[in-house]
Scaffold this motif. Structure first.
Motif, short mmCIF file in Angstrom:
data_model
loop_
_atom_site.label_atom_id
_atom_site.label_comp_id
_atom_site.label_asym_id
_atom_site.label_seq_id
_atom_site.Cartn_x
_atom_site.Cartn_y
_atom_site.Cartn_z
N UNK B 265 -1.69 2.18 6.27
CA UNK B 265 -1.50 1.17 5.22
C UNK B 265 -0.23 1.46 4.42
N UNK B 266 -0.01 2.74 4.14
CA UNK B 266 1.18 3.13 3.38
C UNK B 266 2.44 2.79 4.18
N UNK B 267 2.39 3.09 5.48
CA UNK B 267 3.53 2.75 6.35
C UNK B 267 3.80 1.25 6.35
N UNK B 268 2.73 0.49 6.48
CA UNK B 268 2.87 -0.98 6.54
C UNK B 268 3.43 -1.50 5.21
N UNK B 269 2.95 -0.92 4.10
CA UNK B 269 3.44 -1.34 2.78
C UNK B 269 4.94 -1.08 2.69
N UNK B 270 5.37 0.10 3.13
CA UNK B 270 6.80 0.46 3.04
C UNK B 270 7.66 -0.38 3.97
N UNK B 271 7.11 -0.71 5.13
CA UNK B 271 7.86 -1.56 6.07
C UNK B 271 8.11 -2.93 5.43
N UNK B 272 7.10 -3.44 4.74
CA UNK B 272 7.25 -4.74 4.06
C UNK B 272 8.30 -4.66 2.96
N UNK B 273 8.27 -3.56 2.22
CA UNK B 273 9.27 -3.37 1.16
C UNK B 273 10.68 -3.42 1.74
N UNK B 274 10.85 -2.68 2.85
CA UNK B 274 12.17 -2.63 3.49
C UNK B 274 12.61 -4.04 3.89
N UNK B 275 11.64 -4.82 4.40
CA UNK B 275 11.96 -6.17 4.89
C UNK B 275 12.39 -7.13 3.77
N UNK B 276 12.09 -6.78 2.51
CA UNK B 276 12.45 -7.70 1.42
C UNK B 276 13.97 -7.74 1.20
N UNK B 277 14.66 -6.66 1.60
CA UNK B 277 16.11 -6.66 1.48
C UNK B 277 16.63 -6.41 0.06
N UNK B 278 15.75 -6.09 -0.88
CA UNK B 278 16.24 -5.76 -2.24
C UNK B 278 16.03 -4.28 -2.51
N UNK B 279 16.42 -3.84 -3.70
CA UNK B 279 16.39 -2.40 -4.02
C UNK B 279 15.00 -1.96 -4.48
N UNK B 280 14.16 -1.55 -3.54
CA UNK B 280 12.75 -1.29 -3.84
C UNK B 280 12.44 0.19 -4.07
N UNK B 281 13.44 0.96 -4.52
CA UNK B 281 13.24 2.40 -4.66
C UNK B 281 12.05 2.75 -5.56
N UNK B 282 11.95 2.08 -6.70
CA UNK B 282 10.83 2.36 -7.61
C UNK B 282 9.48 2.02 -6.95
N UNK B 283 9.46 0.93 -6.22
CA UNK B 283 8.22 0.52 -5.56
C UNK B 283 7.82 1.48 -4.45
N UNK B 284 8.80 2.05 -3.76
CA UNK B 284 8.48 3.06 -2.73
C UNK B 284 7.85 4.28 -3.38
N UNK B 285 8.43 4.69 -4.50
CA UNK B 285 7.87 5.84 -5.23
C UNK B 285 6.44 5.56 -5.69
N UNK B 286 6.25 4.34 -6.18
CA UNK B 286 4.92 3.93 -6.63
C UNK B 286 3.94 3.99 -5.46
N UNK B 287 4.39 3.58 -4.29
CA UNK B 287 3.56 3.60 -3.09
C UNK B 287 3.20 5.03 -2.71
N UNK B 288 4.17 5.94 -2.78
CA UNK B 288 3.88 7.34 -2.50
C UNK B 288 2.87 7.92 -3.48
N UNK B 289 3.01 7.49 -4.72
CA UNK B 289 2.11 7.97 -5.76
C UNK B 289 0.67 7.57 -5.44
N UNK B 290 0.49 6.33 -4.98
CA UNK B 290 -0.84 5.85 -4.63
C UNK B 290 -1.41 6.68 -3.48
N UNK B 291 -0.56 7.04 -2.52
CA UNK B 291 -1.02 7.76 -1.33
C UNK B 291 -1.45 9.18 -1.66
N UNK B 292 -0.83 9.77 -2.70
CA UNK B 292 -1.05 11.21 -2.93
C UNK B 292 -1.76 11.51 -4.25
N UNK B 293 -2.10 10.47 -5.02
CA UNK B 293 -2.66 10.72 -6.35
C UNK B 293 -3.96 11.52 -6.25
#
Lengths: 295, 295
Positions: B265-293
């Motif tokens: 699910x984390x991989x799929x979330x990040x793949x979608x972020x990449x596909x948006x084409x905008x600067x999703x650095x904060x959102x990637x970090x947020x996603x990692x946080x969810x995975x490891x909290x």
């Protein structure tokens, strides 16, 4: 002849409204039990006075009343949610409404709470679906509806009502409760009808004042009927307010005083209607109906 | 260094959000007891993950995150209302939330129901108050929010959750519950951020898909923590899901299977972020946080 004008208008738009309520809920992609619980209370009937007030206000401007359909459905959903929540055991603890078991008696407390939540939420969604209404107008309607229904309006009225239970209230406190618990949502209906018809702010405020007087008249008539009405027409025992230690207009003002205040509110409502300068014939009839209704 | 970027962003906007929540409630003209009950739950803290998701999405487009303030406050109010109602005795019957007595334990069931109703209603009002947002956009936000929160979204998820109690659910049923109970409101936050930034429909839908994957990851991590977490960090007993006969990912998939699904699910979330084409650095970090909290 006048009376039959309102009658045929009411019949037509009540039908249209009830069809819209059914269609809106049926087309939701949601668990069937929640749709069933929502429809159970939406279809319990009632006078549909709020939607009719809205439709009749749009009509007063010579506009097609259909323009108010989604907003009227929204108001009826929000009114219905408030009845479901108010009837809960932790609130007024009512087992019957209009002669039928209340929502929580049929679906249980949890689903009754959720059905109310869903109706409230859906109300706002419906306004966004209005046809032939521009976005600015929809936003204005949503804002007015939220204020009328929330803590500054209906919810605040229910809070004050519960706080005032088993206490002797002053006339001012009683008016606060009625203005908030029922007045503001009624006022929204007239205001929404005027907004949808493109009325000026000045005229919109006249419609608001009209409906607040109408709302108080409605409540005073309610209190009078509770003492003088016929049980079979009311669908509840005569004298139940006294039995439930509720503050009422006759208790605070005597029966004669309450009847006099009712007359004054009806006069004030009609004076406001006249001041709007539009064709308010249906609304005047509706006002007379409130003053003289026997259930 | 990356981590500290999200940290300082979170701190700034959490502060801004909490200030807005307080101000909005305090300026209401409503009975003080209902404002107090609303604030009690709004100020109970929490991760504010929904508002942050919204702010970070606006930021991804290079826009001022402040643009999302009223919508973020609206979402937090609606999330908070859902917690208050879910905790009620007739629902999940919880006495504690985040280590504090639940709303109804402090204010009683009636005022807890009304505080929830008021928060839900006020949420919609707040969006109408957004600054620098045009009416068309506000209507779109309100419509998306109502669908995400109502019977087709969060309320529907709670209904399905209650219907599924004490039953062994299929993976599909479990996903339905999570997608509706929490996923759709999370998805709204990402969608709202994209709408407020003027994104195309295609990009908006990528953000929706991203947040739905993030939401499932969040729930799977929750289930894993319930079995492997440390009690003092979680603020509730380890193993409480099993004790409460709740269907969980580890129970359906084994612990290894749940961890594998979380990764996917984390991989799929990040793949979608990449596909948006905008600067999703904060959102990637947020996603990692969810995975490891760990709480």
């Amino acid at each position: 002849m006048e009376q039959s004008l309102l009658n045929s208008f009411s019949e037509k738009y009540k039908e249209l409204l009830e069809q819209q309520l059914r269609t809106s809920v049926n087309e939701m992609n949601a668990p069937s039990i929640i749709k069933e619980a929502m429809l159970y209370s939406l279809e319990a009937g009632g006078k549909r006075i709020r939607p009719l007030l809205l439709f009749a206000t749009v009509d007063a401007f010579g506009e097609q009343a259909e323009k108010g359909l989604m907003t009227a459905a929204a108001v009826e959903m929000i009114h219905t949610y408030s009845l479901i929540h108010d009837d809960l055991p932790s609130m007024d603890n009512d087992d019957l409404r209009r002669g039928r078991p209340t929502n929580h008696k049929v679906y249980g407390d949890a689903f009754a709470i959720l059905a109310g939540d869903a109706l409230l939420t859906y109300g706002f969604q419906l306004i966004t679906d209005s046809k032939n209404v521009d976005a600015e107008t929809k936003i204005r309607l949503i804002r007015e509806l939220a204020i009328a229904a929330g803590a500054e309006g209906m919810v605040g009225g229910q809070v004050a009502d519960m706080n005032g239970e088993n206490q002797v209230l002053s006339l001012e406190e009683l008016e606060y409760i009625h203005n908030h618990k029922t007045g503001k949502l009624l006022a929204f209906c007239a205001v929404a009808g005027a907004i949808l018809s493109g009325a000026s702010d000045e005229v919109i405020e006249k419609f608001r004042a009209f409906a607040l007087h109408l709302g108080l008249a409605f409540q005073i008539r309610d209190d009078i009927l509770d003492l003088e009405g016929q049980e079979e027409k009311l669908g509840k025992p005569v004298g139940s307010d006294e039995h439930n230690h509720k503050s009422t207009y006759p208790a605070l003002l005597t029966m004669d005083g309450a009847k006099h205040t009712l007359e004054k509110e009806i006069e004030a409502a009609k004076a406001m209607l006249k001041a709007t300068g539009v064709n308010t014939r249906l609304l005047e009839e509706l006002t007379d109906l409130v003053a003289t209704r026997d259930h």
